[in-house]
Design an enzyme around this catalytic site. Structure first.
Site, mmCIF file in Angstrom:
data_model
loop_
_atom_site.group_PDB
_atom_site.id
_atom_site.type_symbol
_atom_site.label_atom_id
_atom_site.label_comp_id
_atom_site.label_asym_id
_atom_site.label_seq_id
_atom_site.Cartn_x
_atom_site.Cartn_y
_atom_site.Cartn_z
ATOM 1 C CG ASP A 1 -4.363 -2.674 1.274
ATOM 2 O OD1 ASP A 1 -3.288 -3.262 1.499
ATOM 3 O OD2 ASP A 1 -4.637 -1.559 1.741
ATOM 4 C CB SER B 1 -0.960 -0.051 1.188
ATOM 5 O OG SER B 1 -1.985 0.908 1.070
#
Length: 263
Positions: free
Chosen positions: A152, A40
């Site tokens: 993610d 991320s």
């Protein structure tokens, strides 16, 4: 080929700017990891660092181009924020759009939603991998890569130490998502409850790997900041920088001892 020092950078939304502060402090003291694994915001910082951008340029990216600003609304897509709308911003910083164009080895984690498995990207197109790694579920739309939907990497691995363990003599870990103190009264919406469940799972899954790092930085002051917004970017940078500076002598000793051992 072995890399002497690797660094693992967790996700954390805008709190990942603390990674920039950490890298700035390390660089000031002659410590430059040459192998990075990130998820991320950690993947974004890792890619910018691997591409040779300065700390000032990385901080400017988050001030101007950050995908964690809640402004790119998705229409008729599964998410509130349209991840694809960030592509043009990333192209300004990664015009070659390739892992192979980076000057340091980079690993980026993302979650294959359909096949329920972790993917670690380390070659080929760079921007899609970074966006996939940053596509926080419930907020951002998934990112499509070769017909597959990714979200993610923190769903399965917010602290990707594993790729570094076989390549590096010493590992620095930076965890930018310390578990916040919360109260029942704070959980007033679907999003707040969902995110709390997500961060609790990420933290305890990541904590099991803290011992894999020779140096671990987990700035507790980051717990006072949320994952979105742009108002406290300099403060978050300073937290990462100051925590590293406060421990720099210990960090140098640990790395020197580790790197001086015979392979």
């Amino acid at each position: 080929m072995e890399h002497e020092i690797g660094i693992a950078l967790s996700g954390g939304g805008v709190r990942g700017i603390a990674h920039v502060g950490v890298l700035h402090a390390l660089r000031e003291h002659g410590i430059e990891p040459d192998c990075i694994a990130g998820n991320s915001s950690g993947a974004i910082v890792g890619a910018l660092y691997a591409a040779g951008y300065s700390s000032e340029e990385m901080l400017e990216f988050f001030k101007v181009k950050s995908p964690f600003r809640l402004s790119k609304i998705a229409l008729r897509k599964p998410g509130f924020i349209d991840t694809e709308k960030s592509i043009i911003d990333f192209r300004e910083y990664f015009p070659e759009d390739s892992f192979e164009a980076l000057s340091r080895k980079l690993f980026v984690t993302a979650t294959d939603l359909v096949n329920a498995r972790l993917e670690i990207f380390t070659s080929g197109p760079l921007i899609a991998a970074i966006l996939a790694s940053s596509s926080m579920p419930m907020v951002f739309t998934p990112t499509e890569i070769e017909g597959r939907w990714f979200s993610d990497g923190g769903i399965l691995n917010n602290f990707p130490v594993e790729p570094l363990k076989v390549l590096c003599d010493a590992i620095i870990g930076v965890y930018a998502s310390p578990l916040r103190t919360t109260h029942q009264s704070d959980l007033k919406s679907f999003l707040s409850v969902s995110y709390r469940a997500f961060e609790v799972g990420m933290f305890f899954n990541s904590r099991r790997k803290f011992h894999d790092c020779d140096v671990l930085l987990c700035p507790e002051r980051l717990a006072g900041h949320g994952p979105f917004g742009t108002k406290a970017l300099q403060e978050i940078f300073d937290i990462g920088y100051e925590d590293t500076i406060n421990r720099i002598d210990s960090i140098r000793r640990t790395l020197d001892e580790k790197l001086s051992r015979p392979s």
